[in-house]
Design a protein around this motif. Sequence first.
Motif, PDB file in Angstrom:
ATOM      1  N   ARG A 279       0.503  -1.592   0.056  1.00  0.00           N
ATOM      2  CA  ARG A 279       0.467   0.200  -0.140  1.00  0.00           C
ATOM      3  C   ARG A 279       0.982   1.562  -0.255  1.00  0.00           C
ATOM      4  O   ARG A 279       0.814   2.107  -0.910  1.00  0.00           O
ATOM      5  CB  ARG A 279      -0.926  -0.297   0.869  1.00  0.00           C
ATOM      6  N   MET A 280       1.708   1.412   1.098  1.00  0.00           N
ATOM      7  CA  MET A 280       2.467   3.114   1.447  1.00  0.00           C
ATOM      8  C   MET A 280       4.138   2.279   2.682  1.00  0.00           C
ATOM      9  O   MET A 280       3.314   1.624   3.187  1.00  0.00           O
ATOM     10  CB  MET A 280       1.767   3.920   1.228  1.00  0.00           C
ATOM     11  N   VAL A 281       4.549   2.877   2.314  1.00  0.00           N
ATOM     12  CA  VAL A 281       5.357   2.383   3.339  1.00  0.00           C
ATOM     13  C   VAL A 281       5.375   2.951   4.455  1.00  0.00           C
ATOM     14  O   VAL A 281       4.436   4.374   4.108  1.00  0.00           O
ATOM     15  CB  VAL A 281       7.198   3.322   2.186  1.00  0.00           C
ATOM     16  N   GLY A 282       5.260   2.525   5.221  1.00  0.00           N
ATOM     17  CA  GLY A 282       4.912   3.543   6.314  1.00  0.00           C
ATOM     18  C   GLY A 282       4.133   2.937   7.169  1.00  0.00           C
ATOM     19  O   GLY A 282       3.701   3.282   8.192  1.00  0.00           O
ATOM     20  N   ALA A 283       2.874   2.601   5.944  1.00  0.00           N
ATOM     21  CA  ALA A 283       1.587   1.658   6.348  1.00  0.00           C
ATOM     22  C   ALA A 283       1.632   0.838   7.308  1.00  0.00           C
ATOM     23  O   ALA A 283       2.682   0.126   7.392  1.00  0.00           O
ATOM     24  CB  ALA A 283       0.851   1.843   5.488  1.00  0.00           C
ATOM     25  N   PRO A 284       0.399   0.315   8.056  1.00  0.00           N
ATOM     26  CA  PRO A 284       1.266  -1.075   9.258  1.00  0.00           C
ATOM     27  C   PRO A 284       1.097  -1.895   8.279  1.00  0.00           C
ATOM     28  O   PRO A 284       0.020  -2.325   7.520  1.00  0.00           O
ATOM     29  CB  PRO A 284      -0.561  -0.261  10.259  1.00  0.00           C
ATOM     30  N   GLY A 285       1.864  -2.827   8.617  1.00  0.00           N
ATOM     31  CA  GLY A 285       2.251  -4.059   8.007  1.00  0.00           C
ATOM     32  C   GLY A 285       2.470  -4.001   7.145  1.00  0.00           C
ATOM     33  O   GLY A 285       2.954  -4.905   6.313  1.00  0.00           O
ATOM     34  N   ASP A 286       3.142  -2.726   6.456  1.00  0.00           N
ATOM     35  CA  ASP A 286       3.907  -2.742   5.474  1.00  0.00           C
ATOM     36  C   ASP A 286       5.269  -2.115   5.400  1.00  0.00           C
ATOM     37  O   ASP A 286       5.641  -2.824   6.511  1.00  0.00           O
ATOM     38  CB  ASP A 286       2.879  -1.840   4.532  1.00  0.00           C
ATOM     39  N   GLU A 287       6.629  -2.052   4.296  1.00  0.00           N
ATOM     40  CA  GLU A 287       7.598  -1.846   3.988  1.00  0.00           C
ATOM     41  C   GLU A 287       7.790  -0.499   5.585  1.00  0.00           C
ATOM     42  O   GLU A 287       6.613   0.116   5.288  1.00  0.00           O
ATOM     43  CB  GLU A 287       7.781  -1.215   3.366  1.00  0.00           C
ATOM     44  N   PRO A 288       8.777  -1.169   5.542  1.00  0.00           N
ATOM     45  CA  PRO A 288       9.330  -0.254   7.059  1.00  0.00           C
ATOM     46  C   PRO A 288      10.253   1.088   6.581  1.00  0.00           C
ATOM     47  O   PRO A 288      10.779   0.984   5.554  1.00  0.00           O
ATOM     48  CB  PRO A 288      10.193  -0.400   7.876  1.00  0.00           C
ATOM     49  N   LEU A 289      10.103   2.459   7.475  1.00  0.00           N
ATOM     50  CA  LEU A 289      10.687   3.401   7.011  1.00  0.00           C
ATOM     51  C   LEU A 289      12.133   3.381   7.093  1.00  0.00           C
ATOM     52  O   LEU A 289      12.637   2.659   8.076  1.00  0.00           O
ATOM     53  CB  LEU A 289      10.429   4.585   7.293  1.00  0.00           C
ATOM     54  N   ARG A 290      13.055   3.643   6.256  1.00  0.00           N
ATOM     55  CA  ARG A 290      14.700   3.889   6.585  1.00  0.00           C
ATOM     56  C   ARG A 290      15.234   4.556   8.109  1.00  0.00           C
ATOM     57  O   ARG A 290      14.596   5.334   8.037  1.00  0.00           O
ATOM     58  CB  ARG A 290      14.653   4.025   5.343  1.00  0.00           C
ATOM     59  N   THR A 291      15.592   3.836   8.911  1.00  0.00           N
ATOM     60  CA  THR A 291      17.008   4.349   9.624  1.00  0.00           C
ATOM     61  C   THR A 291      18.237   4.545   9.470  1.00  0.00           C
ATOM     62  O   THR A 291      18.435   2.945   9.316  1.00  0.00           O
ATOM     63  CB  THR A 291      15.964   4.534  10.726  1.00  0.00           C
ATOM     64  N   ASP A 292      18.493   5.268  10.716  1.00  0.00           N
ATOM     65  CA  ASP A 292      19.870   4.382  10.756  1.00  0.00           C
ATOM     66  C   ASP A 292      19.949   2.969  11.114  1.00  0.00           C
ATOM     67  O   ASP A 292      20.748   2.300  11.581  1.00  0.00           O
ATOM     68  CB  ASP A 292      20.956   5.536  11.827  1.00  0.00           C
ATOM     69  N   ASP A 293      19.427   2.496  12.221  1.00  0.00           N
ATOM     70  CA  ASP A 293      18.839   1.677  13.685  1.00  0.00           C
ATOM     71  C   ASP A 293      18.988   0.243  12.518  1.00  0.00           C
ATOM     72  O   ASP A 293      19.322  -0.168  13.145  1.00  0.00           O
ATOM     73  CB  ASP A 293      17.686   2.155  14.072  1.00  0.00           C
ATOM     74  N   ASN A 294      18.097   0.361  11.621  1.00  0.00           N
ATOM     75  CA  ASN A 294      17.668  -0.175  10.744  1.00  0.00           C
ATOM     76  C   ASN A 294      19.029  -0.967   9.386  1.00  0.00           C
ATOM     77  O   ASN A 294      18.917  -1.464   8.427  1.00  0.00           O
ATOM     78  CB  ASN A 294      16.107  -0.305  10.453  1.00  0.00           C
ATOM     79  N   GLY A 295      19.454   0.565   9.632  1.00  0.00           N
ATOM     80  CA  GLY A 295      20.975  -0.476   8.386  1.00  0.00           C
ATOM     81  C   GLY A 295      20.813   0.990   7.506  1.00  0.00           C
ATOM     82  O   GLY A 295      21.473   0.588   6.188  1.00  0.00           O
TER      83      GLY A 295
END
Lengths: 337, 180
Positions: free
Chosen positions: A166-182
Amino acid sequence: MTQLSTSDLPAVAGLVDHGTNDHGYGVFGLGSFTFERDEYFATVRWPSGHHRISADDFLRAIQRDIAWEFFYGTVNFDGVLGTVNHYGRVDVCAGRFSKEHQAAGMAHTETFPTEVVAEAFLTIADDWTNEGFDPFVAPRETGSAFGRKNGSNPEALRRRRVTAERMVGAPGDEPLRTDDNGHPVNAAFSDVPQDEPVVRAEAGFADELVAFNLFAYLSRSPVTFNPSVVSACRDSLACPTTEEYILPIIHGNDRVEWFIQLSDEMVWEIEDGATGAKRATVVMKAGDVSAMPADIRHQGYSPKRSMLLVWENASTQLPDLIASGTLPSHPDVWSAR
Amino acid sequence: MSSTQLTSPPQTAIVPPGGPTTFGSLAHHPSGGVQVIDDDPRHYVFSNVFAVAKAGAPYLRTAVAINQEYVLEATRAEGPSPWWSAAHDEFVLVMDGRVTVWLRKPTAPLVEPDHDGAVVFTAEPEGVPMGTIEAGRGHMVLLPAHSAYRFVPETSAVLLFQTVAGPQTEFRWNEICQTS
């Protein structure tokens, strides 16, 4: 042109290991194609010809073909080698889209089940990619592809492609990118603001109010030339990507696709999809929009890292409708509207 | 290599490798174009989101890209927008400026389930507030199916919708595209 399919072959036909050559690299056979590399070049042979390509260019191209699961339409490694996706079957081609090879009787195509080519190409890429060379990143970010066989880099070849439902960041969908997730911000985008939208959801609507900073998300992409789905409206897929240096393949789509330049500037060299004849140059600056017709092939040049929105229609019906002439190969906006 | 980098570089005044990142805006949007060798430039339907948004009336949702029933629409947000709703998800990308998106859950669906594209409403639809989203340049916002939404920009803003062609979609290809 000679054309063989899996049904013509007595035993298909996964990759055949012909052993290791004097440079330390594996020599492989796929159907009647043979793949071999030395310290600088990859060489591909087929019954009516052979072709040499710089090893780094070959690895960058085969890596995209693998990661994109052969993408839409034709993935030309250069003007001679390439694949055509039939979504379940893949043509491996030499000279098919070169009028000179066609005229000389040197064009050759073999068709395999998708999984056969995928496994074969990954095996070749694994064997031929030395430690320190990452075919998915910009040249300034990687070591050399050249020299004798020296280790491997399997992690670089197995990055997961983002495909939001559906969209990045939507519940259950692709997560946002952060330092913490590499996903640190790429140095070339260190000036891109990292602020996120301010979401104030009323009680009960937290899952429906979804927003994210796409530009910050793209600034954290670790790779180049890798369109990935961030939002989907039925078959309408927004597939932004970050670009730097040269698109390692020459893409000939089997449908119209669209480019929207989100930042900086790119230049696209346009050739005829069937013959490679020069047709146009498209210069795109931030905010520019251009269609890529279905009868051309294109290769992009990005002098600095830039953001490009690739917009696709994933309908499975389009390739046949365009190939049959039912739909035009370019957006039919001039007569109807 | 970036893959071995553990944290983001600091946001400083240091120019990134390759030079500063350049985005377009309503005020400044130099455009490229199609340089033809042996082709028809109209096949590329070349335009510029900012130029299209600038030239049209506020909230005119002009198609800048179309692929069968699907479109990308560019618009200029200026003052409060009308309310819109669609039977399918839509997405909006803020290309310039800053807007607040107001979302409401209508008491009953405002649009038939098989209707394509956004439908406009002059009055605030009956229903309950879902919340607000403040979005700036580069932010993408989900406009959920069957919600009602409107925009209130701080000043002028440029929005790019990912949606389906509908009654609100304006087709002005001859005005917005390179034709020669």
